[in-house]
Design a protein around this motif. Sequence first.
Motif, mmCIF file in Angstrom:
data_model
loop_
_atom_site.group_PDB
_atom_site.id
_atom_site.type_symbol
_atom_site.label_atom_id
_atom_site.label_comp_id
_atom_site.label_asym_id
_atom_site.label_seq_id
_atom_site.Cartn_x
_atom_site.Cartn_y
_atom_site.Cartn_z
ATOM 1 N N ILE A 217 17.195 -15.159 -15.631
ATOM 2 C CA ILE A 217 17.549 -14.199 -16.680
ATOM 3 C C ILE A 217 16.562 -14.295 -17.840
ATOM 4 O O ILE A 217 16.142 -13.274 -18.397
ATOM 5 N N ARG A 218 16.170 -15.498 -18.195
ATOM 6 C CA ARG A 218 15.217 -15.688 -19.293
ATOM 7 C C ARG A 218 13.877 -15.044 -18.961
ATOM 8 O O ARG A 218 13.258 -14.398 -19.818
ATOM 9 N N THR A 219 13.409 -15.204 -17.717
ATOM 10 C CA THR A 219 12.148 -14.591 -17.301
ATOM 11 C C THR A 219 12.212 -13.074 -17.387
ATOM 12 O O THR A 219 11.269 -12.421 -17.855
ATOM 13 N N ILE A 220 13.340 -12.504 -16.959
ATOM 14 C CA ILE A 220 13.510 -11.047 -17.005
ATOM 15 C C ILE A 220 13.523 -10.562 -18.455
ATOM 16 O O ILE A 220 12.894 -9.551 -18.802
ATOM 17 N N LEU A 221 14.237 -11.285 -19.320
ATOM 18 C CA LEU A 221 14.332 -10.877 -20.725
ATOM 19 C C LEU A 221 13.000 -10.989 -21.451
ATOM 20 O O LEU A 221 12.750 -10.266 -22.419
ATOM 21 N N LEU A 222 12.148 -11.901 -21.007
ATOM 22 C CA LEU A 222 10.853 -12.099 -21.658
ATOM 23 C C LEU A 222 9.783 -11.117 -21.170
ATOM 24 O O LEU A 222 8.696 -11.059 -21.750
ATOM 25 N N SER A 223 10.078 -10.365 -20.116
ATOM 26 C CA SER A 223 9.072 -9.471 -19.523
ATOM 27 C C SER A 223 8.505 -8.433 -20.494
ATOM 28 O O SER A 223 7.309 -8.110 -20.410
ATOM 29 N N PRO A 224 9.288 -7.858 -21.435
ATOM 30 C CA PRO A 224 8.679 -6.891 -22.366
ATOM 31 C C PRO A 224 7.552 -7.469 -23.218
ATOM 32 O O PRO A 224 6.680 -6.711 -23.670
ATOM 33 N N LEU A 225 7.549 -8.795 -23.449
ATOM 34 C CA LEU A 225 6.497 -9.411 -24.257
ATOM 35 C C LEU A 225 5.118 -9.290 -23.611
ATOM 36 O O LEU A 225 4.096 -9.380 -24.288
ATOM 37 N N MET A 226 5.103 -9.077 -22.294
ATOM 38 C CA MET A 226 3.836 -8.981 -21.572
ATOM 39 C C MET A 226 3.268 -7.572 -21.602
ATOM 40 O O MET A 226 2.203 -7.312 -21.044
ATOM 41 N N ILE A 227 3.966 -6.641 -22.229
ATOM 42 C CA ILE A 227 3.538 -5.242 -22.271
ATOM 43 C C ILE A 227 2.931 -4.940 -23.640
ATOM 44 O O ILE A 227 3.495 -5.306 -24.671
ATOM 45 N N ALA A 228 1.813 -4.266 -23.646
ATOM 46 C CA ALA A 228 1.146 -3.896 -24.900
ATOM 47 C C ALA A 228 1.988 -2.855 -25.647
ATOM 48 O O ALA A 228 2.656 -2.032 -25.015
ATOM 49 N N PRO A 229 1.965 -2.882 -26.991
ATOM 50 C CA PRO A 229 2.755 -1.909 -27.763
ATOM 51 C C PRO A 229 2.447 -0.458 -27.424
ATOM 52 O O PRO A 229 3.352 0.381 -27.388
ATOM 53 N N ILE A 230 1.179 -0.142 -27.146
ATOM 54 C CA ILE A 230 0.831 1.242 -26.833
ATOM 55 C C ILE A 230 1.437 1.673 -25.494
ATOM 56 O O ILE A 230 1.856 2.825 -25.326
#
Length: 293
Positions: free
Chosen positions: A102-115
């Motif tokens: 669950i922690r890995t899934i929740l952290l996935s947005p951090l790997m995406i650039a803001p744009i």
Amino acid sequence: MNRTYRTSLLFFMPAGIFMLVFLIYPISLLLKDSFYKIDIFNPSEASFVGLSNYINALTSERFIGATINTVIYVVGAVSVELLLGLFFALLLNSGFKGSGIIRTILLSPLMIAPIVTGLIWRFMLNNQFGIVNKFLYDFNITSSPHAIQWLSDERYSLLSAIIADIWLTTPFMMLVLLAGLQGISPTLYESARIDGANKIQIFFSITLPSLMPVMVVAILIRMIDAARTFDIVWVLTQGGPSFSSEVLSTYMYSNLTRYGLVGESSAMAVIFIIILLALSSYFLVNMFRANKK
């Protein structure tokens, strides 16, 4: 000058040169430009205007509107991120089975650039085929799958950018607070249980006070980051419609690139930097005082 001092100076020199070239020089140039009227298309004909650029910026309705939108954006996004981050941090800290996944899934947005986040949410919030409107319609929250025009309605444009920011950076808040929770000594909880304290009492008397220094730092970092946001707002709405979602960063950018007003844009940037420095100093001073008590 002893050998230890020379060695320390040698190690510090690359960072010092980097700051001089990429921080001090640009800020000094920005400060100088803020006192001149400069046409970006003809920069050689610059004329000194004193504080005129600052006066024009502070009396501009668009600048005041962008400042208000920035405050709303920062307060709205950071408040929700703090609450959600604390909730997920407490949940993951309980160590239930599968918490690592669950922690890995929740952290996935951090790997995406803001744009990229802005582009994703631009499609999701589209009033013609967006999944958000479809979801609201399927659960009978709206009467039509095209009922809410998230990006083209003045009432929802800024909210759309806030939602995208919350989705992107809540994992950061969760990660920082989770690290703070795991740094609290278990003996404090054991002592509280022996004294007969319930979970709510333990949270407000041990968890929250122990977490406060970490929380203040996380809030400060996120407030500065949210205040200077550009990518998400620009990709989603470009500050529209009718400047309803325009924040300071997008206003300064459009003022510079569309109208070529280098001096006024520089003055706005200086004012923006002063506000951020004052805000940071206020939080750090209060945190220092709290730690001394």
